[in-house]
Design an enzyme around this catalytic site. Structure first.
Site, PDB file in Angstrom:
ATOM      1  N   GLU A 154       0.848  -1.201   0.000  1.00 27.38           N
ATOM      2  CA  GLU A 154       0.000   0.000   0.000  1.00 27.38           C
ATOM      3  C   GLU A 154       0.880   1.246   0.000  1.00 27.38           C
ATOM      4  O   GLU A 154       1.800   1.354   0.808  1.00 27.38           O
ATOM      5  CB  GLU A 154      -0.883  -0.013   1.262  1.00 27.38           C
ATOM      6  CG  GLU A 154      -1.807   1.163   1.381  1.00 27.38           C
ATOM      7  CD  GLU A 154      -2.661   1.327   0.128  1.00 27.38           C
ATOM      8  OE1 GLU A 154      -3.480   0.452  -0.140  1.00 27.38           O
ATOM      9  OE2 GLU A 154      -2.494   2.344  -0.595  1.00 27.38           O
ATOM     10  N   PHE A 155       0.568   2.192  -0.891  1.00 28.19           N
ATOM     11  CA  PHE A 155       1.407   3.391  -0.989  1.00 28.19           C
ATOM     12  C   PHE A 155       0.655   4.664  -0.584  1.00 28.19           C
ATOM     13  O   PHE A 155       1.146   5.761  -0.809  1.00 28.19           O
ATOM     14  CB  PHE A 155       1.940   3.553  -2.418  1.00 28.19           C
ATOM     15  CG  PHE A 155       2.761   2.384  -2.879  1.00 28.19           C
ATOM     16  CD1 PHE A 155       4.030   2.165  -2.357  1.00 28.19           C
ATOM     17  CD2 PHE A 155       2.264   1.481  -3.808  1.00 28.19           C
ATOM     18  CE1 PHE A 155       4.790   1.075  -2.761  1.00 28.19           C
ATOM     19  CE2 PHE A 155       3.017   0.396  -4.223  1.00 28.19           C
ATOM     20  CZ  PHE A 155       4.290   0.188  -3.700  1.00 28.19           C
ATOM     21  N   ASN A 214       9.907   3.255   0.998  1.00 25.47           N
ATOM     22  CA  ASN A 214       9.967   4.077   2.212  1.00 25.47           C
ATOM     23  C   ASN A 214      11.402   4.350   2.646  1.00 25.47           C
ATOM     24  O   ASN A 214      11.713   5.443   3.117  1.00 25.47           O
ATOM     25  CB  ASN A 214       9.191   3.412   3.357  1.00 25.47           C
ATOM     26  CG  ASN A 214       7.720   3.756   3.277  1.00 25.47           C
ATOM     27  OD1 ASN A 214       7.309   4.544   2.417  1.00 25.47           O
ATOM     28  ND2 ASN A 214       6.915   3.183   4.146  1.00 25.47           N
ATOM     29  N   CYS A 272       5.172   5.042   9.347  1.00 27.83           N
ATOM     30  CA  CYS A 272       5.837   4.204   8.333  1.00 27.83           C
ATOM     31  C   CYS A 272       7.339   4.392   8.208  1.00 27.83           C
ATOM     32  O   CYS A 272       8.087   3.422   8.332  1.00 27.83           O
ATOM     33  CB  CYS A 272       5.172   4.438   6.982  1.00 27.83           C
ATOM     34  SG  CYS A 272       3.477   3.853   6.952  1.00 27.83           S
TER      35      CYS A 272
HETATM   36  P1  NAD Z   1      -3.468   0.916  12.328  1.00 30.13           P
HETATM   37  O1  NAD Z   1      -2.750   0.610  13.577  1.00 30.13           O
HETATM   38  O2  NAD Z   1      -4.039   2.287  12.112  1.00 30.13           O
HETATM   39  O3  NAD Z   1      -4.640  -0.137  12.087  1.00 30.13           O
HETATM   40  C1  NAD Z   1      -4.549  -1.503  12.316  1.00 30.13           C
HETATM   41  C2  NAD Z   1      -5.915  -2.009  12.743  1.00 30.13           C
HETATM   42  O4  NAD Z   1      -5.913  -3.434  12.803  1.00 30.13           O
HETATM   43  C3  NAD Z   1      -6.341  -1.545  14.131  1.00 30.13           C
HETATM   44  O5  NAD Z   1      -7.600  -0.937  14.062  1.00 30.13           O
HETATM   45  C4  NAD Z   1      -6.377  -2.823  14.971  1.00 30.13           C
HETATM   46  O6  NAD Z   1      -7.345  -2.797  15.999  1.00 30.13           O
HETATM   47  C5  NAD Z   1      -6.714  -3.852  13.910  1.00 30.13           C
HETATM   48  N1  NAD Z   1      -6.351  -5.241  14.235  1.00 30.13           N
HETATM   49  C6  NAD Z   1      -5.337  -5.726  14.973  1.00 30.13           C
HETATM   50  N2  NAD Z   1      -5.353  -7.066  14.995  1.00 30.13           N
HETATM   51  C7  NAD Z   1      -6.406  -7.447  14.245  1.00 30.13           C
HETATM   52  C8  NAD Z   1      -6.939  -8.717  13.862  1.00 30.13           C
HETATM   53  N3  NAD Z   1      -6.359  -9.858  14.254  1.00 30.13           N
HETATM   54  N4  NAD Z   1      -8.024  -8.733  13.085  1.00 30.13           N
HETATM   55  C9  NAD Z   1      -8.620  -7.594  12.675  1.00 30.13           C
HETATM   56  N5  NAD Z   1      -8.168  -6.367  13.014  1.00 30.13           N
HETATM   57  C10 NAD Z   1      -7.066  -6.297  13.775  1.00 30.13           C
HETATM   58  O7  NAD Z   1      -2.424   0.589  11.160  1.00 30.13           O
HETATM   59  P2  NAD Z   1      -2.299   1.307   9.725  1.00 30.13           P
HETATM   60  O8  NAD Z   1      -1.635   2.624   9.860  1.00 30.13           O
HETATM   61  O9  NAD Z   1      -3.604   1.194   9.004  1.00 30.13           O
HETATM   62  O10 NAD Z   1      -1.245   0.330   9.029  1.00 30.13           O
HETATM   63  C11 NAD Z   1      -1.595  -0.984   8.660  1.00 30.13           C
HETATM   64  C12 NAD Z   1      -0.463  -1.554   7.829  1.00 30.13           C
HETATM   65  O11 NAD Z   1      -0.335  -0.809   6.597  1.00 30.13           O
HETATM   66  C13 NAD Z   1       0.905  -1.474   8.493  1.00 30.13           C
HETATM   67  O12 NAD Z   1       1.667  -2.585   8.132  1.00 30.13           O
HETATM   68  C14 NAD Z   1       1.510  -0.210   7.901  1.00 30.13           C
HETATM   69  O13 NAD Z   1       2.917  -0.232   7.899  1.00 30.13           O
HETATM   70  C15 NAD Z   1       0.970  -0.267   6.478  1.00 30.13           C
HETATM   71  N6  NAD Z   1       0.838   1.052   5.838  1.00 30.13           N
HETATM   72  C16 NAD Z   1       0.405   2.124   6.535  1.00 30.13           C
HETATM   73  C17 NAD Z   1       0.279   3.360   5.892  1.00 30.13           C
HETATM   74  C18 NAD Z   1      -0.177   4.586   6.649  1.00 30.13           C
HETATM   75  O14 NAD Z   1      -0.023   5.676   6.125  1.00 30.13           O
HETATM   76  N7  NAD Z   1      -0.746   4.459   7.836  1.00 30.13           N
HETATM   77  C19 NAD Z   1       0.574   3.464   4.526  1.00 30.13           C
HETATM   78  C20 NAD Z   1       0.970   2.337   3.840  1.00 30.13           C
HETATM   79  C21 NAD Z   1       1.107   1.119   4.498  1.00 30.13           C
END
Ligand code: NAD
Length: 448
Positions: A154-155, A214, A272
């Site tokens: 995801e970007f 990243n 990230c």
């Molecule tokens: P986040 O912490 O905001 O969200 C993760 C969610 O998953 C939480 O709501 C949590 O309660 C839920 N969760 C945990 N365990 C679970 C399970 N077993 N089943 C269902 N839900 C569960 O994280 P995020 O910022 O959305 O990032 C998610 C992933 O995407 C990470 O690996 C991150 O590095 C990647 N990513 C993030 C971004 C960004 O800008 N935030 C961009 C690209 C990629």
């Protein structure tokens, strides 16, 4: 298409709501946090992101976005997307606990062929662990169900996430299965009708892509930070004014270099760059590769945060009893995310040294308070000018639009002392000169 999304954080929620815009899709949003699920059902998004409220309202009205804590509902999906967090372990490696939990849940509930694709950022090779865990759960149920695991990094960027999702620069699909490739292409094709590419590769390569991207972006910032420090120190040593922004302008006009992400600021943060760069370094370390550049990107950035905070300390000699107004707590503008924000380190160091801080952020105050609750030395304000009442200096930490053209009269009226630490170089286009003419002492990043 029926799509299950595991984890409704920044990535999962935006992804789910954007896919739900297509009325032919049904999205089962699986989230362990029941409070989040309840809020979504009531039409309340718990993250701040441009456009998210409208997307949620529309999706609930259409009825094709179903937030739930009931994982058995995912058995109906043809594609499961994993979007749970992959935070850092204390040793810097990626914590895959949540990803593994999801894999086990999928294995327990799968009934028919499906593709399981990771949106979470995961180290190269994790698809093999996911595959193994799902297989094990299926075998426990004495069943033989076919499935494929793929990686679709995801970007999206917080602040412009909805737009990034709808018009991505590229989509990377990592899978060895033709069937999975076809299904995923069908799902994502409508988002690249602008001609941007869908790039196919194997899952290990595609898992690496996100870390490589990243790491490179973090490296650009860290390089710029060191240039800014060099400009600053050259000014002091040679007694000549040096402005790193002029140096960057000269450098960035080289078309081989480009002009994006070369902005000196307070040090990068967010969910990230720090963790992914760390995990990339950790992957190399695990296989015995001694990286010189990758391993030093984050330490360079942390060093830069301290370099700027040291500027405040050396301005005063002793900051005990001083009061600082801080504009900006989020790690960047247009988000309420404070994870690894430079303001966290700033507030910690200032208050530990006996100073008081008065803080304002248009969106991130609530999140920041989870790290630093209001206290004798830390106060939060609802308005940018009242934040500055009786302060010794203003420190600008986030590039929110509302901070870009402050009313100098109001600054003078509210502040006790006229000092500005502009750690975003927000006032570099001429306002800095006006500030100096009005009697302010002004500090930028890499500019003297
Ligand atoms: P986040 O912490 O905001 O969200 C993760 C969610 O998953 C939480 O709501 C949590 O309660 C839920 N969760 C945990 N365990 C679970 C399970 N077993 N089943 C269902 N839900 C569960 O994280 P995020 O910022 O959305 O990032 C998610 C992933 O995407 C990470 O690996 C991150 O590095 C990647 N990513 C993030 C971004 C960004 O800008 N935030 C961009 C690209 C990629």
């Amino acid at each position: 298409m029926k799509i299950a999304i595991h984890g409704l954080g920044y990535v999962g929620l935006i992804t789910g709501l954007c896919f739900a815009e297509n009325e032919d899709n049904t999205i089962i949003g699986c989230e362990v946090d029941s409070q989040k699920v309840e809020m979504l059902k009531q039409g309340k998004p718990y993250i701040y992101e441009k456009g998210i409220q409208d997307l949620l309202n529309d999706a609930l009205k259409r009825g094709n976005f179903i937030p739930t804590t009931d994982f058995s509902k995912t058995s109906e999906a043809t594609i499961d997307l994993i979007a749970v967090g992959t935070p850092s372990n204390p040793d810097g490696s990626a914590n895959l606990k949540y990803v593994e939990e999801v894999a086990i849940n999928i294995g327990k509930n799968i009934e028919n062929y499906k593709v399981i694709a990771t949106k979470s950022t995961i180290p190269a090779g994790t698809h093999l662990t996911i595959e193994r865990l799902i297989k094990k759960e299926i075998e426990k149920r004495n069943k033989n169900i076919e499935f494929d695991v793929a990686s679709i990094p995801e970007f999206l960027k917080e602040g412009t996430a909805v737009q990034d999702f709808s018009k991505p620069d590229r989509i990377v699909i990592g899978t060895n299965s033709f069937k999975a490739k076809m299904l995923l292409e069908k799902l994502f094709k409508p988002y690249v009708l602008n001609g941007h590419p869908i790039i196919h590769m194997n899952p290990l390569e595609s898992e690496m892509v996100k870390y490589a991207s990243n790491g490179m972006l973090a490296l650009k910032i860290a390089f710029t930070e060191e240039l800014a420090q060099l400009a600053d120190q050259l000014s002091s040593h040679l007694g000549v004014e040096v402005d790193v922004l002029n140096v960057l302008k000269g450098m960035c006009t080289d078309s081989r270099i480009g002009n994006q992400f070369f902005k000196p600021g307070p040090g990068y943060g967010g969910s990230c760059f720090p963790k992914d760069t760390q995990a990339l370094a950790d992957t190399a370390k695990t296989i015995g590769l001694d990286t010189q550049i990758i391993a030093n990107i984050n330490p360079t950035n942390e060093n830069h945060k301290d370099f700027l905070i040291d500027k405040i300390f050396s301005h005063y000699g002793n900051i005990t009893g001083k009061t600082f107004g801080i504009w900006g707590l989020a790690f960047k503008a247009e988000t309420d995310d404070v994870r690894d924000s430079a303001s966290l380190k700033l507030v910690k160091r200032l208050t530990e040294a006996g100073a008081k801080v008065q803080c304002f952020d248009p969106k991130a105050t609530e999140e920041f308070q989870k790290h630093f609750p209001e206290s004798e030395s830390i106060k939060y304000f609802k308005d940018k000018y009242s934040t500055l009442k009786n302060t010794d200096a203003l420190i600008v930490m986030t590039e929110w639009k509302t901070f870009r053209t402050p009313d100098l009269e109001l600054l003078i009226e509210n502040m006790d002392e006229k000092t500005i630490f502009d750690f975003r170089n927000l006032y570099a286009q001429g306002l800095d000169k006006q500030m100096k003419d009005s009697g302010f002492e002004y500090y930028g990043v890499g500019r003297k």
